[in-house]
Write a protein that holds these residues in place. Sequence first.
Motif, PDB file in Angstrom:
ATOM      1  N   ARG A 163      45.998  29.388  -3.840  1.00 54.39           N
ATOM      2  CA  ARG A 163      44.549  29.408  -4.070  1.00 54.39           C
ATOM      3  C   ARG A 163      44.287  28.470  -5.408  1.00 54.39           C
ATOM      4  NH1 ARG A 163      43.523  34.435  -0.666  1.00 54.39           N
ATOM      5  NH2 ARG A 163      45.265  33.607   0.220  1.00 54.39           N
ATOM      6  N   GLN A 164      45.144  28.435  -6.247  1.00 55.14           N
ATOM      7  CA  GLN A 164      44.545  27.428  -7.343  1.00 55.14           C
ATOM      8  C   GLN A 164      44.731  26.001  -7.179  1.00 55.14           C
ATOM      9  OE1 GLN A 164      43.918  29.718 -10.221  1.00 55.14           O
ATOM     10  NE2 GLN A 164      44.188  31.234  -9.005  1.00 55.14           N
ATOM     11  N   LYS A 181      42.952  14.773  -5.825  1.00 54.06           N
ATOM     12  CA  LYS A 181      44.401  15.832  -6.839  1.00 54.06           C
ATOM     13  C   LYS A 181      43.441  16.831  -5.965  1.00 54.06           C
ATOM     14  CE  LYS A 181      44.970  13.485 -10.773  1.00 54.06           C
ATOM     15  NZ  LYS A 181      44.763  13.055 -11.989  1.00 54.06           N
ATOM     16  N   LYS A 182      42.278  17.565  -6.311  1.00 51.81           N
ATOM     17  CA  LYS A 182      42.381  19.083  -5.310  1.00 51.81           C
ATOM     18  C   LYS A 182      41.848  19.325  -4.233  1.00 51.81           C
ATOM     19  CE  LYS A 182      40.928  23.347  -5.836  1.00 51.81           C
ATOM     20  NZ  LYS A 182      41.400  24.669  -7.452  1.00 51.81           N
ATOM     21  N   LYS A 183      43.260  19.324  -3.482  1.00 59.42           N
ATOM     22  CA  LYS A 183      43.467  19.468  -2.182  1.00 59.42           C
ATOM     23  C   LYS A 183      41.999  20.482  -1.206  1.00 59.42           C
ATOM     24  CE  LYS A 183      48.463  19.178  -2.151  1.00 59.42           C
ATOM     25  NZ  LYS A 183      49.186  20.280  -1.826  1.00 59.42           N
ATOM     26  N   LYS A 184      41.550  20.294  -0.507  1.00 62.83           N
ATOM     27  CA  LYS A 184      40.148  21.067   0.372  1.00 62.83           C
ATOM     28  C   LYS A 184      40.634  20.715   1.729  1.00 62.83           C
ATOM     29  CE  LYS A 184      35.182  20.483   0.965  1.00 62.83           C
ATOM     30  NZ  LYS A 184      34.041  19.310  -0.292  1.00 62.83           N
ATOM     31  N   PRO A 190      39.273  36.031   1.701  1.00 64.79           N
ATOM     32  CA  PRO A 190      39.098  35.495  -0.254  1.00 64.79           C
ATOM     33  C   PRO A 190      39.436  35.156  -0.716  1.00 64.79           C
ATOM     34  CG  PRO A 190      41.250  37.397   0.996  1.00 64.79           C
ATOM     35  CD  PRO A 190      40.683  36.671   2.151  1.00 64.79           C
ATOM     36  N   GLY A 191      38.469  34.329  -1.799  1.00 66.01           N
ATOM     37  CA  GLY A 191      39.279  32.451  -2.478  1.00 66.01           C
ATOM     38  C   GLY A 191      38.502  32.077  -1.937  1.00 66.01           C
ATOM     39  N   GLY A 192      37.632  31.979  -0.524  1.00 62.01           N
ATOM     40  CA  GLY A 192      37.677  31.022   0.429  1.00 62.01           C
ATOM     41  C   GLY A 192      35.857  31.197   1.051  1.00 62.01           C
ATOM     42  N   THR A 193      35.524  30.461   1.600  1.00 62.32           N
ATOM     43  CA  THR A 193      34.121  30.159   1.929  1.00 62.32           C
ATOM     44  C   THR A 193      34.165  29.879   3.117  1.00 62.32           C
ATOM     45  OG1 THR A 193      32.979  29.446   0.364  1.00 62.32           O
ATOM     46  CG2 THR A 193      31.834  28.619   2.070  1.00 62.32           C
TER      47      THR A 193
END
Length: 291
Positions: free
Chosen positions: A28-29, A6-9, A47-50
């Motif tokens: 980003r959500q 479900k959560k895209k990565k 921002p919002g990522g690694t």
Amino acid sequence: KRYMIKKKKILFFGFGYTAQALFRRLDRQKWKIFGTYFSQKERKRMPGGTLLKFSRSTLVPNKYFKNLTHILISIPPDKLGDPTLQKHFLDLAHSKTLQWVGYLSSTSVYGNWNGKWVDESFPLRPIEMRARRRLNAEKKWMKVYNDYEIPVHIFRLAGIYGPGRNVLESIKRNKARIIIKKGQFFSRIHVLDIAKVLLASIKKPNPGSIYNVCDDLPSPPQDVVVYGYRLLKKELPSPIKFKDAVLSSLGKSFYKDNKRVRNKKIKKELRIDLTYKNYKIGLNAIHRSIN
């Protein structure tokens, strides 16, 4: 068998100009986002990522491949080949969650067609070493798709321009010249339209597909430079014949390929309506944004 997550990565191998354009379009959500950098000098803000360091000697830890759904590869191959595929092949092959892998290649793989129109069905006959490496990487990625069903998509990008990287910037730095080579055509694409194409493919995956990513108007390079000068209301420099131009080996190499690249497939299959259909629309938008 692949499992739906479900959560895209997404993992960006290489977080350069084009990857950043796609990154800015992602919600980003709905996404967990990771990217790689090669050296501190090349490290950008995410921002919002690694961001993770990746090189032939520093690999991305295995844990980042867990539940990974999307990968974008924009790192160019070197003399040893494609570092992403060579160093992380097993992580890709063992993944059960990958839905989309995008590999950014180049229209240089077509080689020279003396100004003729080419599409994805044309034979590939790259001239320069960089282009031959691109083609070799494409073949390796397609083999991985065929042998392991990794959902690979290849995007052959034309010359990229956009904010901060365009002929207007070159003119302001006195780096632009009007070089005339009769019958020479280049294709180009605005970076935001590349992001649009990648997003459309992510929403409608078709593994094994290859797409030309370019605008509607392949043009002689001097036409673009002249348009830039007129847009900036600057006096045109004297034109230079190609045979008289002093160019670096890299500069000369761009003139060895002469073709007009068709973009019908992205329009038909991905329903793409380009925002910047030609260089005039793109440069006008950039000029408005900085004035």
